[in-house]
Design a protein around this motif. Structure first.
Motif, PDB file in Angstrom:
ATOM      1  N   ASP A 195       0.802  -1.241   0.000  1.00  0.00           N
ATOM      2  CA  ASP A 195       0.000   0.000   0.000  1.00  0.00           C
ATOM      3  C   ASP A 195       0.829   1.284   0.000  1.00  0.00           C
ATOM      4  O   ASP A 195       0.536   2.223   0.752  1.00  0.00           O
ATOM      5  CB  ASP A 195      -0.952   0.023   1.217  1.00  0.00           C
ATOM      6  N   LEU A 196       1.849   1.325  -0.829  1.00  0.00           N
ATOM      7  CA  LEU A 196       2.612   2.576  -0.970  1.00  0.00           C
ATOM      8  C   LEU A 196       1.668   3.662  -1.489  1.00  0.00           C
ATOM      9  O   LEU A 196       0.993   3.479  -2.507  1.00  0.00           O
ATOM     10  CB  LEU A 196       3.755   2.353  -1.977  1.00  0.00           C
ATOM     11  N   CYS A 197       1.596   4.773  -0.794  1.00  0.00           N
ATOM     12  CA  CYS A 197       0.761   5.883  -1.293  1.00  0.00           C
ATOM     13  C   CYS A 197       1.242   7.227  -0.775  1.00  0.00           C
ATOM     14  O   CYS A 197       1.832   7.315   0.305  1.00  0.00           O
ATOM     15  CB  CYS A 197      -0.718   5.668  -0.975  1.00  0.00           C
ATOM     16  N   VAL A 198       0.992   8.229  -1.588  1.00  0.00           N
ATOM     17  CA  VAL A 198       1.407   9.601  -1.322  1.00  0.00           C
ATOM     18  C   VAL A 198       0.166  10.475  -1.478  1.00  0.00           C
ATOM     19  O   VAL A 198      -0.627  10.271  -2.415  1.00  0.00           O
ATOM     20  CB  VAL A 198       2.512  10.024  -2.329  1.00  0.00           C
ATOM     21  N   ARG A 199      -0.024  11.435  -0.577  1.00  0.00           N
ATOM     22  CA  ARG A 199      -1.167  12.357  -0.659  1.00  0.00           C
ATOM     23  C   ARG A 199      -1.193  13.031  -2.030  1.00  0.00           C
ATOM     24  O   ARG A 199      -0.141  13.412  -2.551  1.00  0.00           O
ATOM     25  CB  ARG A 199      -1.042  13.403   0.449  1.00  0.00           C
ATOM     26  N   ARG A 216       2.292  14.345  -4.855  1.00  0.00           N
ATOM     27  CA  ARG A 216       2.826  13.335  -5.789  1.00  0.00           C
ATOM     28  C   ARG A 216       3.764  13.946  -6.826  1.00  0.00           C
ATOM     29  O   ARG A 216       3.746  15.162  -7.051  1.00  0.00           O
ATOM     30  CB  ARG A 216       1.659  12.606  -6.493  1.00  0.00           C
ATOM     31  N   SER A 217       4.549  13.083  -7.435  1.00  0.00           N
ATOM     32  CA  SER A 217       5.504  13.458  -8.505  1.00  0.00           C
ATOM     33  C   SER A 217       6.631  14.352  -8.018  1.00  0.00           C
ATOM     34  O   SER A 217       7.251  15.052  -8.812  1.00  0.00           O
ATOM     35  CB  SER A 217       4.770  14.147  -9.676  1.00  0.00           C
ATOM     36  N   HIS A 218       6.900  14.344  -6.708  1.00  0.00           N
ATOM     37  CA  HIS A 218       8.047  15.084  -6.174  1.00  0.00           C
ATOM     38  C   HIS A 218       9.085  14.148  -5.576  1.00  0.00           C
ATOM     39  O   HIS A 218       9.936  14.575  -4.794  1.00  0.00           O
ATOM     40  CB  HIS A 218       7.586  16.097  -5.114  1.00  0.00           C
ATOM     41  N   GLY A 219       8.972  12.863  -5.883  1.00  0.00           N
ATOM     42  CA  GLY A 219      10.014  11.931  -5.454  1.00  0.00           C
ATOM     43  C   GLY A 219       9.810  11.283  -4.099  1.00  0.00           C
ATOM     44  O   GLY A 219      10.677  10.546  -3.632  1.00  0.00           O
ATOM     45  N   LEU A 220       8.669  11.508  -3.445  1.00  0.00           N
ATOM     46  CA  LEU A 220       8.470  10.888  -2.123  1.00  0.00           C
ATOM     47  C   LEU A 220       8.367   9.367  -2.245  1.00  0.00           C
ATOM     48  O   LEU A 220       8.927   8.620  -1.440  1.00  0.00           O
ATOM     49  CB  LEU A 220       7.205  11.430  -1.452  1.00  0.00           C
ATOM     50  N   GLY A 221       7.632   8.897  -3.271  1.00  0.00           N
ATOM     51  CA  GLY A 221       7.519   7.451  -3.484  1.00  0.00           C
ATOM     52  C   GLY A 221       8.895   6.830  -3.688  1.00  0.00           C
ATOM     53  O   GLY A 221       9.236   5.818  -3.078  1.00  0.00           O
ATOM     54  N   ARG A 222       9.689   7.460  -4.524  1.00  0.00           N
ATOM     55  CA  ARG A 222      11.044   6.967  -4.786  1.00  0.00           C
ATOM     56  C   ARG A 222      11.876   6.928  -3.496  1.00  0.00           C
ATOM     57  O   ARG A 222      12.600   5.963  -3.245  1.00  0.00           O
ATOM     58  CB  ARG A 222      11.719   7.896  -5.804  1.00  0.00           C
ATOM     59  N   ARG A 223      11.735   7.947  -2.654  1.00  0.00           N
ATOM     60  CA  ARG A 223      12.511   7.987  -1.408  1.00  0.00           C
ATOM     61  C   ARG A 223      12.114   6.848  -0.479  1.00  0.00           C
ATOM     62  O   ARG A 223      12.959   6.222   0.167  1.00  0.00           O
ATOM     63  CB  ARG A 223      12.325   9.332  -0.706  1.00  0.00           C
ATOM     64  N   ILE A 258       6.618   3.076 -11.283  1.00  0.00           N
ATOM     65  CA  ILE A 258       7.550   3.563 -10.252  1.00  0.00           C
ATOM     66  C   ILE A 258       8.514   2.458  -9.822  1.00  0.00           C
ATOM     67  O   ILE A 258       9.657   2.719  -9.462  1.00  0.00           O
ATOM     68  CB  ILE A 258       6.798   4.148  -9.036  1.00  0.00           C
ATOM     69  N   TYR A 259       8.063   1.215  -9.902  1.00  0.00           N
ATOM     70  CA  TYR A 259       8.894   0.110  -9.429  1.00  0.00           C
ATOM     71  C   TYR A 259       9.991  -0.251 -10.439  1.00  0.00           C
ATOM     72  O   TYR A 259      11.131  -0.487 -10.043  1.00  0.00           O
ATOM     73  CB  TYR A 259       8.004  -1.086  -9.094  1.00  0.00           C
ATOM     74  N   THR A 260       9.659  -0.311 -11.708  1.00  0.00           N
ATOM     75  CA  THR A 260      10.707  -0.625 -12.691  1.00  0.00           C
ATOM     76  C   THR A 260      11.762   0.481 -12.687  1.00  0.00           C
ATOM     77  O   THR A 260      12.948   0.209 -12.791  1.00  0.00           O
ATOM     78  CB  THR A 260      10.136  -0.806 -14.110  1.00  0.00           C
TER      79      THR A 260
HETATM   80  C1  LIG Z   1       2.296   5.600  -6.891  1.00  0.00           C
HETATM   81  C2  LIG Z   1       2.624   6.766  -5.958  1.00  0.00           C
HETATM   82  C3  LIG Z   1       2.879   6.190  -4.566  1.00  0.00           C
HETATM   83  C4  LIG Z   1       3.899   7.463  -6.441  1.00  0.00           C
HETATM   84  O1  LIG Z   1       4.293   8.415  -5.477  1.00  0.00           O
HETATM   85  P1  LIG Z   1       5.141   9.727  -5.922  1.00  0.00           P
HETATM   86  O2  LIG Z   1       5.638  10.390  -4.707  1.00  0.00           O
HETATM   87  O3  LIG Z   1       4.359  10.490  -6.900  1.00  0.00           O
HETATM   88  O4  LIG Z   1       6.372   8.996  -6.655  1.00  0.00           O
HETATM   89  P2  LIG Z   1       7.633   9.625  -7.385  1.00  0.00           P
HETATM   90  O5  LIG Z   1       7.492  11.116  -7.434  1.00  0.00           O
HETATM   91  O6  LIG Z   1       8.841   9.037  -6.764  1.00  0.00           O
HETATM   92  O7  LIG Z   1       7.476   9.000  -8.849  1.00  0.00           O
HETATM   93  C5  LIG Z   1       6.407   9.413  -9.671  1.00  0.00           C
HETATM   94  C6  LIG Z   1       6.230   8.388 -10.781  1.00  0.00           C
HETATM   95  O8  LIG Z   1       5.504   7.242 -10.304  1.00  0.00           O
HETATM   96  C7  LIG Z   1       4.804   6.659 -11.419  1.00  0.00           C
HETATM   97  N1  LIG Z   1       3.411   6.431 -11.026  1.00  0.00           N
HETATM   98  C8  LIG Z   1       2.385   7.298 -10.950  1.00  0.00           C
HETATM   99  N2  LIG Z   1       1.279   6.692 -10.488  1.00  0.00           N
HETATM  100  C9  LIG Z   1       1.617   5.396 -10.305  1.00  0.00           C
HETATM  101  C10 LIG Z   1       0.894   4.267  -9.832  1.00  0.00           C
HETATM  102  N3  LIG Z   1      -0.402   4.324  -9.464  1.00  0.00           N
HETATM  103  N4  LIG Z   1       1.546   3.087  -9.748  1.00  0.00           N
HETATM  104  C11 LIG Z   1       2.849   2.981 -10.115  1.00  0.00           C
HETATM  105  N5  LIG Z   1       3.594   4.024 -10.564  1.00  0.00           N
HETATM  106  C12 LIG Z   1       2.978   5.222 -10.639  1.00  0.00           C
HETATM  107  C13 LIG Z   1       4.895   7.622 -12.582  1.00  0.00           C
HETATM  108  O9  LIG Z   1       5.893   7.118 -13.451  1.00  0.00           O
HETATM  109  C14 LIG Z   1       5.362   8.905 -11.892  1.00  0.00           C
HETATM  110  O10 LIG Z   1       6.115   9.691 -12.767  1.00  0.00           O
HETATM  111  P3  LIG Z   1       5.537  11.130 -13.196  1.00  0.00           P
HETATM  112  O11 LIG Z   1       5.445  11.943 -11.938  1.00  0.00           O
HETATM  113  O12 LIG Z   1       6.565  11.604 -14.149  1.00  0.00           O
HETATM  114  O13 LIG Z   1       4.185  10.855 -13.797  1.00  0.00           O
HETATM  115  C15 LIG Z   1       1.469   7.811  -5.930  1.00  0.00           C
HETATM  116  O14 LIG Z   1       1.179   8.197  -7.269  1.00  0.00           O
HETATM  117  C16 LIG Z   1       0.192   7.309  -5.294  1.00  0.00           C
HETATM  118  O15 LIG Z   1       0.052   7.381  -4.077  1.00  0.00           O
HETATM  119  N6  LIG Z   1      -0.759   6.766  -6.080  1.00  0.00           N
HETATM  120  C17 LIG Z   1      -2.018   6.281  -5.566  1.00  0.00           C
HETATM  121  C18 LIG Z   1      -1.829   4.993  -4.799  1.00  0.00           C
HETATM  122  C19 LIG Z   1      -1.203   3.900  -5.653  1.00  0.00           C
HETATM  123  O16 LIG Z   1      -1.674   3.603  -6.750  1.00  0.00           O
HETATM  124  N7  LIG Z   1      -0.120   3.275  -5.135  1.00  0.00           N
HETATM  125  C20 LIG Z   1       0.594   2.208  -5.812  1.00  0.00           C
HETATM  126  C21 LIG Z   1       0.126   0.907  -5.298  1.00  0.00           C
HETATM  127  S1  LIG Z   1       0.937  -0.462  -6.102  1.00  0.00           S
END
Ligand SMILES: CC(C)(COP(=O)(O)OP(=O)(O)OC[C@H]1O[C@@H](n2cnc3c(N)ncnc32)[C@H](O)[C@@H]1OP(=O)(O)O)[C@@H](O)C(=O)NCCC(=O)NCCS
Length: 185
Positions: free
Chosen positions: A87-91, A95-102, A128-130
């Motif tokens: 359940d990785l998720c960002v408000r 989003r798109s500021h690198g928090l997921g990557r961190r 995001i995973y690949t």
């Molecule tokens: C997926 C998620 C956690 C990414 O968080 P983030 O902080 O935006 O991540 P980053 O900034 O490090 O990377 C962003 C990239 O993640 C990818 N991404 C976006 N939504 C995604 C999703 N639902 N699943 C996988 N990858 C996703 C895109 O390539 C995005 O690049 P972009 O900003 O150029 O479009 C966020 O979009 C989210 O909370 N989504 C809703 C919940 C969800 O679907 N979680 C994944 C469960 S498997």
């Protein structure tokens, strides 16, 4: 907390054991999970609570979360120590500021330092995973089926279409059927 001297918002990432998460944070977690995943149940986990989580607070408010399972699995005849990302998720506004990557970098680093063999997860959308080092694995898979705190039996799939793995130890990902030894997260 609040703003840093240069006016930007203070962002704090920390790891917390599931059992130690208090009522206020649990409320914020539930709201974030329900806003991020349509149909998420009225609690902080889908099937069972993870063992620990990474949380991101921005100016004292929950901005992101990632649950982590400590899971021993068997693939073919090889037993592997894994972390499972849940359940990785960002408000939405963050989003798109690198928090997921961190967060993914944090769990990878911890897995390496703990000698885990792999970090595994299940995802339909693999972007995001690949980008962060995970690869799809098409092994057959079996797991314990649980719905609303009730065990329903054993489920199997020839290929889940969603399993992704990242190596953090010495072992190569084995061929053969994956026995998750528990629920699918
Ligand atoms: C997926 C998620 C956690 C990414 O968080 P983030 O902080 O935006 O991540 P980053 O900034 O490090 O990377 C962003 C990239 O993640 C990818 N991404 C976006 N939504 C995604 C999703 N639902 N699943 C996988 N990858 C996703 C895109 O390539 C995005 O690049 P972009 O900003 O150029 O479009 C966020 O979009 C989210 O909370 N989504 C809703 C919940 C969800 O679907 N979680 C994944 C469960 S498997």
């Amino acid at each position: 907390m609040g703003q840093t001297p240069d006016g930007s918002e203070a962002t704090v990432i920390f790891r917390v054991a599931e059992a130690e998460i208090g009522r206020d944070l649990r409320g914020q977690l539930q709201a974030l999970l329900q806003a991020s995943f349509p149909g998420y149940p009225s609690r902080t986990y889908f099937k069972l609570p993870p063992h620990f989580r990474y949380l991101v607070m921005t100016s004292g408010v929950l901005a992101a979360q990632m649950g982590v399972e400590l899971r021993v699995i068997r693939v073919g005849s090889t037993v592997l120590r894994t972390f499972g990302v849940v359940d990785l998720c960002v408000r939405a506004g963050e989003r798109s500021h690198g928090l997921g990557r961190r967060l993914l970098a944090e769990v990878t680093e911890l897995a390496r330092s703990c000698g885990m063999d792999f970090v595994i997860l299940f995802a339909d959308d693999d972007r995001i995973y690949t980008r962060n080092g995970w690869a799809r694995a098409a092994n057959p898979c079996s797991w314990v089926k649980i719905h609303d705190h009730t065990t329903l039996g054993l489920a199997t799939a020839e290929d889940t279409g969603a399993l992704m793995v990242k190596r953090t130890g010495q072992k190569a990902w084995p061929a053969g059927a994956v026995d998750l030894l528990g629920h699918l997260f």
